[in-house]
Design a protein around this motif. Structure first.
Motif, PDB file in Angstrom:
ATOM      1  N   SER A 291       0.872  -1.402   0.058  1.00 43.90           N
ATOM      2  CA  SER A 291      -0.161  -0.028  -0.066  1.00 43.90           C
ATOM      3  C   SER A 291       0.923   1.199   0.119  1.00 43.90           C
ATOM      4  O   SER A 291       1.996   1.094   0.197  1.00 43.90           O
ATOM      5  CB  SER A 291      -0.757   0.196   1.277  1.00 43.90           C
ATOM      6  OG  SER A 291      -0.140   0.148   2.484  1.00 43.90           O
ATOM      7  N   GLN A 292       0.238   2.344  -0.147  1.00 42.97           N
ATOM      8  CA  GLN A 292       0.953   3.658  -0.296  1.00 42.97           C
ATOM      9  C   GLN A 292       1.713   3.644   1.140  1.00 42.97           C
ATOM     10  O   GLN A 292       3.098   4.090   1.268  1.00 42.97           O
ATOM     11  CB  GLN A 292       0.201   4.662  -0.482  1.00 42.97           C
ATOM     12  CG  GLN A 292      -0.324   5.033  -1.778  1.00 42.97           C
ATOM     13  CD  GLN A 292      -0.602   6.540  -2.040  1.00 42.97           C
ATOM     14  OE1 GLN A 292      -1.111   7.211  -1.197  1.00 42.97           O
ATOM     15  NE2 GLN A 292      -0.758   7.181  -3.365  1.00 42.97           N
ATOM     16  N   THR A 293       1.276   3.551   2.395  1.00 42.53           N
ATOM     17  CA  THR A 293       1.655   3.580   3.625  1.00 42.53           C
ATOM     18  C   THR A 293       2.970   2.505   3.656  1.00 42.53           C
ATOM     19  O   THR A 293       4.160   3.068   3.983  1.00 42.53           O
ATOM     20  CB  THR A 293       0.953   3.232   4.688  1.00 42.53           C
ATOM     21  OG1 THR A 293      -0.538   3.800   4.638  1.00 42.53           O
ATOM     22  CG2 THR A 293       1.302   3.627   5.954  1.00 42.53           C
TER      23      THR A 293
ATOM     24  N   THR B  53     -10.025  16.558  -8.317  1.00 43.81           N
ATOM     25  CA  THR B  53     -10.949  16.908  -7.312  1.00 43.81           C
ATOM     26  C   THR B  53     -11.585  15.834  -6.674  1.00 43.81           C
ATOM     27  O   THR B  53     -12.040  14.871  -7.410  1.00 43.81           O
ATOM     28  CB  THR B  53     -11.969  17.780  -7.779  1.00 43.81           C
ATOM     29  OG1 THR B  53     -11.415  18.938  -8.555  1.00 43.81           O
ATOM     30  CG2 THR B  53     -12.776  18.458  -6.835  1.00 43.81           C
ATOM     31  N   ARG B  54     -11.608  15.657  -5.339  1.00 43.07           N
ATOM     32  CA  ARG B  54     -12.318  14.833  -4.747  1.00 43.07           C
ATOM     33  C   ARG B  54     -13.934  14.903  -4.424  1.00 43.07           C
ATOM     34  O   ARG B  54     -14.071  15.959  -3.958  1.00 43.07           O
ATOM     35  CB  ARG B  54     -11.567  14.259  -3.542  1.00 43.07           C
ATOM     36  CG  ARG B  54      -9.986  13.931  -3.683  1.00 43.07           C
ATOM     37  CD  ARG B  54      -9.296  13.338  -2.331  1.00 43.07           C
ATOM     38  NE  ARG B  54      -9.779  12.091  -1.800  1.00 43.07           N
ATOM     39  CZ  ARG B  54      -8.985  10.978  -2.054  1.00 43.07           C
ATOM     40  NH1 ARG B  54      -7.953  10.872  -2.800  1.00 43.07           N
ATOM     41  NH2 ARG B  54      -9.464   9.746  -1.748  1.00 43.07           N
ATOM     42  N   ASN B  55     -14.571  13.868  -4.595  1.00 42.84           N
ATOM     43  CA  ASN B  55     -15.981  14.125  -4.460  1.00 42.84           C
ATOM     44  C   ASN B  55     -16.500  12.671  -3.738  1.00 42.84           C
ATOM     45  O   ASN B  55     -15.912  11.790  -3.668  1.00 42.84           O
ATOM     46  CB  ASN B  55     -16.618  14.264  -5.651  1.00 42.84           C
ATOM     47  CG  ASN B  55     -16.076  15.569  -6.537  1.00 42.84           C
ATOM     48  OD1 ASN B  55     -16.469  16.448  -6.044  1.00 42.84           O
ATOM     49  ND2 ASN B  55     -15.328  15.397  -7.509  1.00 42.84           N
TER      50      ASN B  55
ATOM     51  N   ILE C 177     -18.240   6.032   5.367  1.00 44.75           N
ATOM     52  CA  ILE C 177     -17.497   6.727   4.088  1.00 44.75           C
ATOM     53  C   ILE C 177     -16.025   6.547   4.203  1.00 44.75           C
ATOM     54  O   ILE C 177     -15.433   6.798   5.199  1.00 44.75           O
ATOM     55  CB  ILE C 177     -17.623   8.125   3.883  1.00 44.75           C
ATOM     56  CG1 ILE C 177     -19.122   8.309   3.661  1.00 44.75           C
ATOM     57  CG2 ILE C 177     -16.801   8.644   2.657  1.00 44.75           C
ATOM     58  CD1 ILE C 177     -19.823   7.983   2.317  1.00 44.75           C
ATOM     59  N   ARG C 178     -15.403   5.897   3.060  1.00 49.89           N
ATOM     60  CA  ARG C 178     -13.717   5.374   3.092  1.00 49.89           C
ATOM     61  C   ARG C 178     -13.238   6.766   2.998  1.00 49.89           C
ATOM     62  O   ARG C 178     -13.657   7.509   2.254  1.00 49.89           O
ATOM     63  CB  ARG C 178     -13.637   4.498   2.288  1.00 49.89           C
ATOM     64  CG  ARG C 178     -11.972   4.148   2.210  1.00 49.89           C
ATOM     65  CD  ARG C 178     -11.180   5.323   1.037  1.00 49.89           C
ATOM     66  NE  ARG C 178      -9.703   5.016   1.191  1.00 49.89           N
ATOM     67  CZ  ARG C 178      -9.042   5.355   0.444  1.00 49.89           C
ATOM     68  NH1 ARG C 178      -9.419   6.379  -0.657  1.00 49.89           N
ATOM     69  NH2 ARG C 178      -7.511   5.284   0.740  1.00 49.89           N
ATOM     70  N   VAL C 179     -12.125   6.971   3.913  1.00 55.39           N
ATOM     71  CA  VAL C 179     -11.320   8.107   3.740  1.00 55.39           C
ATOM     72  C   VAL C 179      -9.828   7.619   3.650  1.00 55.39           C
ATOM     73  O   VAL C 179      -9.661   6.379   4.111  1.00 55.39           O
ATOM     74  CB  VAL C 179     -11.688   9.169   4.843  1.00 55.39           C
ATOM     75  CG1 VAL C 179     -12.928   9.796   4.661  1.00 55.39           C
ATOM     76  CG2 VAL C 179     -11.173   8.701   6.138  1.00 55.39           C
TER      77      VAL C 179
ATOM     78  N   PRO D 151      -3.010  16.687  -3.877  1.00 56.18           N
ATOM     79  CA  PRO D 151      -2.004  16.413  -4.887  1.00 56.18           C
ATOM     80  C   PRO D 151      -1.509  15.015  -4.524  1.00 56.18           C
ATOM     81  O   PRO D 151      -1.618  14.573  -3.521  1.00 56.18           O
ATOM     82  CB  PRO D 151      -0.999  17.520  -4.714  1.00 56.18           C
ATOM     83  CG  PRO D 151      -1.204  18.084  -3.568  1.00 56.18           C
ATOM     84  CD  PRO D 151      -2.510  18.010  -2.977  1.00 56.18           C
ATOM     85  N   ASP D 152      -1.058  14.321  -5.586  1.00 61.09           N
ATOM     86  CA  ASP D 152      -0.031  13.257  -5.171  1.00 61.09           C
ATOM     87  C   ASP D 152       1.293  13.645  -5.279  1.00 61.09           C
ATOM     88  O   ASP D 152       1.772  14.738  -5.929  1.00 61.09           O
ATOM     89  CB  ASP D 152      -0.028  12.044  -6.286  1.00 61.09           C
ATOM     90  CG  ASP D 152      -1.240  11.237  -5.950  1.00 61.09           C
ATOM     91  OD1 ASP D 152      -1.806  11.154  -4.961  1.00 61.09           O
ATOM     92  OD2 ASP D 152      -1.754  10.750  -7.187  1.00 61.09           O
ATOM     93  N   ILE D 153       2.252  12.983  -4.257  1.00 59.28           N
ATOM     94  CA  ILE D 153       3.599  13.424  -4.387  1.00 59.28           C
ATOM     95  C   ILE D 153       4.513  12.604  -4.369  1.00 59.28           C
ATOM     96  O   ILE D 153       4.589  11.409  -4.009  1.00 59.28           O
ATOM     97  CB  ILE D 153       3.965  14.189  -2.765  1.00 59.28           C
ATOM     98  CG1 ILE D 153       2.759  15.158  -2.457  1.00 59.28           C
ATOM     99  CG2 ILE D 153       4.987  14.735  -2.895  1.00 59.28           C
ATOM    100  CD1 ILE D 153       2.703  16.370  -3.012  1.00 59.28           C
TER     101      ILE D 153
HETATM  102  C1  GCU Z   1      -6.115   9.094  -5.644  1.00 51.86           C
HETATM  103  C2  GCU Z   1      -4.664   9.365  -5.426  1.00 51.86           C
HETATM  104  C3  GCU Z   1      -3.745   8.260  -4.692  1.00 51.86           C
HETATM  105  C4  GCU Z   1      -4.486   7.622  -3.426  1.00 51.86           C
HETATM  106  C5  GCU Z   1      -5.892   7.450  -3.571  1.00 51.86           C
HETATM  107  C6  GCU Z   1      -6.787   7.152  -2.482  1.00 51.86           C
HETATM  108  O1  GCU Z   1      -6.490   8.008  -6.486  1.00 51.86           O
HETATM  109  O2  GCU Z   1      -4.233   9.727  -6.686  1.00 51.86           O
HETATM  110  O3  GCU Z   1      -2.535   8.679  -4.262  1.00 51.86           O
HETATM  111  O4  GCU Z   1      -3.850   6.760  -3.121  1.00 51.86           O
HETATM  112  O5  GCU Z   1      -6.911   8.448  -4.308  1.00 51.86           O
HETATM  113  O6  GCU Z   1      -7.757   7.731  -2.121  1.00 51.86           O
HETATM  114  O7  GCU Z   1      -6.326   6.421  -1.499  1.00 51.86           O
END
Ligand code: GCU
Length: 346
Positions: free
Chosen positions: A81-83, A158-160, A179-181, A246-248
């Motif tokens: 995962s990203q983490t 944009t997140r919705n 709601i998943r965050v 943003p993604d970093i």
């Molecule tokens: C987007 C974003 C990702 C992120 C994902 C999420 O896709 O680009 O970097 O991981 O949202 O909601 O986790």
């Protein structure tokens, strides 16, 4: 859950060890043995703008510095995962990864600013602010102690909110919905203020959670509907436009420090290439995703009045600024862009 993550993490380490040994065996008999393997991980598919841009970077570095470096890109959470990937980048097990700004706030609270709902008045304001190094430098360099540095940003639109079967027309509709965050305290607080119940989890787990009714919905850009299949399950997508997160692209500090000045200049040109290509591809990809979601997945797009959402989230700006007064000048600089580009254009 923790044990599952741990097992996942150990499996990733094992995978990396196998990759390293294979690479060593493959390169052992040739001149390539002196080449440094540069690994980049991300969580998107191979047709996503992020992967397209990273592949361009891979080709560019391999062309320019191929006698010394081999860049390898690992998509689709192959490395976890990203983490997990941020942790691998911290230790230097990999050299780069793409992390959503949302999860970086646990490494430096300066990152909280870009997670604020309704921070940017328009996509134009967002893009200009993110291109302004006076705004990004104090954030991108804030994780020195954590072992990584941000080298560029990527657009994530944009997140919705989107839901399985209950249209969200106002914050009141979020009441009682799970709601998943993303795994970020700011996002959890945002959901609390909006009246929904925040369920933090990694991106790769969202589809199954939606399908098995563990959650009632999620929030993301339009690509999540198509590229990640969430639109197969969720039939309502509400343009409340609460965040532009943003993604970093982050890099391991020791790797950056080991680069010669000449090599660093080439890598830096490569980061600019990633940013340019990803943003160009992003515009096309979002348009295609909207079309596919509407026509094939039969997702209904809703356009609620944003004012009650904005109003509910405003206290978060105050509390984040109070807890970290150092980011006030950055916040003020963003307001200048908001005044210049006030109209929502996306
Ligand atoms: C987007 C974003 C990702 C992120 C994902 C999420 O896709 O680009 O970097 O991981 O949202 O909601 O986790």
């Amino acid at each position: 859950m923790k044990r599952l993550y741990r097992r996942h993490f150990l499996l990733n380490i094992l995978l990396l060890a196998i990759l390293t040994i294979t690479a060593l065996l493959l390169t052992g008999c040739s001149s390539a043995q002196h080449r440094r393997i540069v690994r980049i991980g991300h969580n998107q598919s191979t047709s996503h703008p992020t992967h397209i841009a990273l592949t361009a970077f891979q080709n560019y570095i391999n062309e320019q510095l191929g006698d010394r470096y081999i860049v390898e890109v690992y998509p689709s959470e192959l490395l976890g995962s990203q983490t997990d990937m941020v942790q691998l980048t911290q230790t230097g097990a990999i050299d780069y990864c793409i992390a959503s700004n949302a999860i970086l706030e646990t490494f430096s609270k300066n990152y909280e600013i870009f997670n604020l709902p309704y921070l940017f008045a328009s996509a134009d304001s967002y893009h200009h602010a993110m291109d302004d190094s006076r705004i990004t430098d104090p954030i991108f360099t804030a994780t020195q102690k954590a072992g990584f540095t941000a080298v560029t940003w990527l657009d994530a639109g944009t997140r919705n909110f989107y839901t399985v079967n209950k249209p969200v027309e106002s914050p009141a509709d979020l009441k009682g919905l799970k709601i998943r965050v993303q795994q970020s305290p700011t996002n959890i607080e945002m959901m609390r203020l909006l009246g929904g119940s925040a369920t933090p989890m990694g991106f790769g787990d969202v589809y199954t959670a939606l399908q098995s009714n563990i959650i009632d919905g999620a929030e993301n850009n339009e690509m999540a509907l198509t590229d990640n299949g969430h639109g197969d399950v969720c039939k309502y997508y509400s343009y409340d436009m609460h965040q532009m997160v943003p993604d970093i692209l982050i890099a391991n500090n020791a790797f950056l420090q080991d680069l010669s000045d000449e090599d660093l200049a080439v890598f830096e040109k490569g980061y600019r290439l990633i940013n340019q290509i990803q943003r160009k591809e992003w515009v096309k990809a979002v348009e295609a995703a909207r079309k596919k979601a509407a026509e094939q997945q039969k997702v209904r797009f809703l356009y609620p009045d944003q004012a009650p959402f904005v109003e509910a989230c405003t206290p978060l700006h105050r509390s984040v600024l109070e807890n970290n007064p150092a980011i006030r000048p950055i916040y003020d600089a963003i307001q200048e862009y908001n005044a210049l580009y006030p109209t929502i254009t996306e």
